[in-house]
Design an enzyme around this catalytic site. Sequence first.
Site: not given
Length: 309
Positions: A44, A48, A132
């Site tokens: 993943e 950012r 999630k």
Amino acid sequence: MDKADRVIEELSKIGIVPVIALEDAADAEPLAKALISGGLPCAEVTFRTEAAEDAIRIITEKFPEMLVGAGTVLDAIQAKRAVDAGAKFIVSPGLNPKVVSWCAERNIPVLPGCATPSDIESAIRLGLSAVKFFPAEASGGLLAIQAMAAPYPKLRFMPTGGITAKNLKSYLDFKKVIACGGSFMVNPTMLKEKDWKGITALTKAAVSSMLGYTLKHIEINSGQKCTGSFFVLAELGIEFLKKHGRGTHGSITVGVNYMERAVYHLGRHGIRFEESGKEYHADGSLKSVCFADEIGGFDVHLVQNKQED
């Protein structure tokens, strides 16, 4: 099974989703290679950093067998950029209906961050069957997931945030957990120093710890009874068969923590399994399975390790 369901199913078999943040897209290829070599063909890549989009594109082009997703996706524009770069699933820290809707319209698997029953009910209304759980440890950890899973029996979770090698198994033991997201195998110092061998070693250790290979029993076709000098070996789980048993020379029984995950990971190393010899529990989960080919003249089969209460 549609595309979204297939991706979720593969994530479940992999078990661990490495969460990576790359400042330099040039690190994407060697890092992906290190993860694959360590046994985790999955990542993943978080949005950012400015390098995320290029990193996803590089990994998907160089390693098409790798299941790559985009994390920390905050809006539909980022989701589109990630998918255009090759991301096969989308992960977000919170539940953004616009992101979920954009993905749903295109049958892109999306795992939005949920930490409360209200979040979960919003996710269910949007048609999701998996979310999630974030931030996992800070939001109550496994006990919180178990409590929230009870009134929503069809929902599954991918906990992320505070997952380590030490608490990984406790999460994965809960059947409503698909996989765990974590960055513990991508040590920041190793990443900065480009220690790809070190990251591979950590990844191998994480996969080995997850699968929990345990030698259960060895049977040797010796034509002799297990008496006298063979007693000590019998205490160690080694049995000498007077009659010819399975395998040319005998058989080896190996215990694993998670049958389906072990079959997936061993399959990636070229191990084939005997379909006709599979045994299942009443709930349909795999109970035991034999290798299709002998190893060193020994028949090898996997059984489920006893789960802790």
